[in-house]
Scaffold this motif. Structure first.
Motif, short mmCIF file in Angstrom:
data_model
loop_
_atom_site.label_atom_id
_atom_site.label_comp_id
_atom_site.label_asym_id
_atom_site.label_seq_id
_atom_site.Cartn_x
_atom_site.Cartn_y
_atom_site.Cartn_z
N GLN A 49 8.66 13.00 4.58
CA GLN A 49 9.57 12.47 3.57
C GLN A 49 8.76 11.95 2.38
O GLN A 49 7.82 11.17 2.57
N ALA A 88 2.48 10.71 -1.38
CA ALA A 88 3.10 9.71 -0.50
C ALA A 88 2.20 9.50 0.73
O ALA A 88 1.45 10.40 1.12
N TYR A 89 2.30 8.33 1.32
CA TYR A 89 1.50 8.06 2.52
C TYR A 89 1.88 9.00 3.66
O TYR A 89 1.05 9.36 4.48
N SER A 90 3.14 9.39 3.67
CA SER A 90 3.58 10.30 4.73
C SER A 90 2.86 11.64 4.63
O SER A 90 2.60 12.29 5.64
N PRO A 142 7.35 8.00 9.53
CA PRO A 142 6.92 6.63 9.85
C PRO A 142 7.93 5.94 10.75
O PRO A 142 9.14 6.12 10.57
N ILE A 166 10.78 0.95 11.13
CA ILE A 166 11.55 1.72 10.15
C ILE A 166 12.77 2.23 10.91
O ILE A 166 12.75 3.26 11.57
N VAL A 188 -2.84 1.78 5.42
CA VAL A 188 -2.12 1.93 4.14
C VAL A 188 -2.73 0.97 3.11
O VAL A 188 -2.64 -0.25 3.25
N HIS A 196 -2.67 -0.05 -0.66
CA HIS A 196 -1.82 0.11 -1.85
C HIS A 196 -2.56 -0.20 -3.15
O HIS A 196 -3.39 -1.11 -3.20
N HIS A 217 8.54 2.21 -2.82
CA HIS A 217 9.30 2.25 -1.57
C HIS A 217 9.50 0.81 -1.09
O HIS A 217 8.59 -0.02 -1.21
N ALA A 227 6.72 -0.64 0.91
CA ALA A 227 5.51 -0.92 0.14
C ALA A 227 5.70 -2.21 -0.67
O ALA A 227 4.78 -3.03 -0.77
N GLN A 253 5.25 -4.99 1.67
CA GLN A 253 3.85 -5.14 2.13
C GLN A 253 2.96 -5.79 1.07
O GLN A 253 1.85 -6.21 1.37
N ASP A 296 10.18 6.89 -2.30
CA ASP A 296 8.84 6.84 -1.74
C ASP A 296 7.88 6.39 -2.82
O ASP A 296 8.20 6.41 -4.01
N THR A 297 6.69 5.98 -2.41
CA THR A 297 5.74 5.38 -3.33
C THR A 297 5.31 6.37 -4.42
O THR A 297 5.24 6.03 -5.60
N PHE A 315 3.04 6.59 12.52
CA PHE A 315 3.92 7.75 12.33
C PHE A 315 4.05 8.49 13.65
O PHE A 315 3.11 8.49 14.46
O1 LIG Z 1 6.60 5.93 0.40
C1 LIG Z 1 5.67 6.48 1.01
O2 LIG Z 1 4.63 6.83 0.44
C2 LIG Z 1 5.83 6.74 2.42
O3 LIG Z 1 5.16 7.58 2.95
C3 LIG Z 1 6.81 5.91 3.20
C4 LIG Z 1 6.19 4.66 3.81
C5 LIG Z 1 7.19 4.00 4.81
O4 LIG Z 1 8.28 4.52 5.02
O5 LIG Z 1 6.85 2.96 5.35
C6 LIG Z 1 4.99 4.99 4.58
C7 LIG Z 1 3.94 4.17 4.65
C8 LIG Z 1 3.93 2.87 3.97
O6 LIG Z 1 4.26 1.92 4.96
C9 LIG Z 1 4.92 2.77 2.89
C10 LIG Z 1 5.92 3.65 2.78
#
Ligand SMILES: O=C(O)C(=O)C[C@]1(C(=O)O)C=C[C@@H](O)C=C1
Length: 479
Positions: free
Chosen positions: A152, A157-159, A196, A205, A227, A229, A248, A251, A254, A273-274, A320
């Protein structure tokens, strides 16, 4: 190609294919166009021997038994946006169409090119499915082609990083919603999904727990992603100019304390998403807005890193899960985890205590327990005579424990639990990612290294390699 629509196209930004559903809420970065939720049950199974005397047919039938002979009544077409729902009367809801009007579930439509429409006016040719050809029959991923992994978000994105950690060299397929990632696997558009489920700071989540129950995919692995940021803005923007930070919701949560300590007087706004937040700033040339995202997102969308390591805890990790259509065969020669979900009737007493005892007596450690309200969504239970009854459970309980389903202790614990629960399903038994939760590299300075200077952003950019989106230090075995 199904490209992401943006209010103002920026030729410098790479727009990959994105699997999408329409949005029902007005998001600031409103994207039109269309992938609709479609549901199909996946009944394929093959039989081959596995380790520990298990074979796939055996294991799958065990899964079925442990499902308490249950079927979810939600196992039908549904159109859910995260947190919202569509009316299922939408005639388009069963049709998956990409930006050029081709059916998206046609082979090759995810990333493939679309043939242009013919000049005849007789019929909308581009809407008609074309016959399969040899070229469409791509080999199974285990036979040499790239594994297609749905996640997603958009690139950066972190995903996406989690997908790459779980399946190095995979073809990562961006999806605009969690639910679409599930469907992409169910419809064979993707081979796996990586989603995640929990963050060390923000907790579970929940949406993905609900979707795990609603869909029939199996957890085949897990991956822990540190993660890290960054606060990103257009080149030249100073943090004093900022009126808004977008990202997101996880994020934003966090980084809550760090943002406050930076003295920023900014509104917070949620994005899907981020990386989409970073992209939005770049696409719309927003000089008053910053995004919380990865350093890879900064690179992809041409933003500068105003502050690096702004998560409230240097050991910020998101867990994840990897999902597949088929379960993997559980083993005992390496640490495994098993995830289950169960429910019990309201009149049952001390059920939770009994469940926990079934594990405690066998010395099986639990790594997670989560309850989700489930009152309004009945589950269909099927009795021995194959008669189904819709049953409402107050709560669904999700438990992860540290044992393989090939371990006799786990089998005994579950048969005991089955005695006093009304619904029990094994979501998956899979190798544990042994990366410790606090394995994130320490931030360059504590609590964060903040760039106040317009011209010194290269200091922070140099830290890109320490971010989570750099090459992962350890990879779990792919499943
Ligand atoms: O928004 C993103 O980049 C994601 O991949 C989603 C997501 C999440 O759903 O928690 C994944 C990891 C981080 O904790 C922040 C956001």
């Amino acid at each position: 190609m199904a490209t992401m629509l943006s209010p103002k196209p920026n030729p410098n930004i790479y727009h990959p294919s994105l699997i999408r559903t329409p949005k029902m809420h007005p998001a600031p970065h409103l994207r039109s166009n269309s992938i609709r939720s479609v549901h199909r049950s996946d009944a394929s199974s093959s039989s081959f021997p596995g380790p520990n005397g298990f074979d796939r047919a055996h294991w799958q039938s065990s899964c079925a038994i442990l499902s308490s002979k249950s079927l979810s009544t939600q196992h039908q077409p549904h159109n859910h946006k995260e947190g919202t729902s569509h009316g299922s009367t939408d005639p388009e809801s069963q049709l998956r169409i990409n930006d050029s009007g081709n059916p998206l579930n046609a082979p090759g439509a995810v990333n493939g090119s679309n043939s242009s429409n013919g000049s005849l006016d007789l019929a909308p040719m581009s809407n008609l499915p074309r016959p399969l050809s040899i070229a469409d029959l791509s080999p199974a991923p285990m036979h040499g082609s790239q594994l297609r992994v749905a996640y997603q978000g958009v690139p950066g994105a972190y995903s996406e990083a989690a997908a790459a950690k779980a399946y190095p060299n995979c073809e990562a397929i961006p999806c605009d919603q969690f639910e679409v990632a599930f469907q992409a696997v169910e419809l064979w558009i993707a081979d796996r999904a990586v989603l995640p489920v929990e963050n060390s700071l923000g907790g579970s989540i929940h949406r993905n727990y609900d979707l795990l129950l609603r869909h029939r995919l199996h957890i085949v692995g897990e991956v822990q992603l540190p993660v890290h940021h960054c606060l990103l803005a257009l080149p030249g923007v100073r943090k004093e100019y900022l009126t808004r930070v977008i990202s997101h919701p996880q994020a934003l949560a966090q980084c809550e304390l760090t943002l406050n300590s930076m003295g920023l007087n900014v509104a917070r706004e949620s994005f899907d998403d981020t990386a989409a937040a970073a992209e939005y700033i770049a696409t719309n040339s927003l000089r008053d807005t910053a995004a919380i995202a990865s350093s890879r997102a900064a690179e992809l969308y041409g933003l500068q890193v105003l502050a690096d390591g702004i998560q409230d805890d240097a050991g910020n990790v998101t867990r994840f899960v990897m999902l597949a259509r088929e379960p993997i065969i559980p083993r005992t020669d390496r640490p495994f985890k098993t995830s289950i979900v169960f429910a019990h009737d309201r009149e049952g007493t001390s059920v939770l205590f009994k469940v926990l005892s079934a594990f405690a007596f066998r010395d099986i450690s639990l790594t997670k327990i989560e309850s989700r309200p489930h009152r309004h969504r009945p589950i269909r239970l099927v009795d021995d005579a194959n008669v189904g009854t819709a049953k409402h459970f107050e709560y669904m309980f999700y438990v992860d424990f540290q044992a393989s389903m090939a371990d006799v202790r786990a089998q005994n614990a579950l048969s005991e639990i089955q005695e006093f629960t009304s619904f029990l399903r094994v979501l998956g038994s899979y190798p544990m990612d042994m990366t410790p939760w606090n394995s994130a590299p320490p931030s360059p300075s504590s609590p964060s290294s903040i760039n106040n200077n317009n011209n010194s952003n290269n200091i922070n950019n140099n830290n890109a390699s320490s971010s989570n989106n750099s090459k992962p230090s350890s990879s779990p075995p792919s499943s």
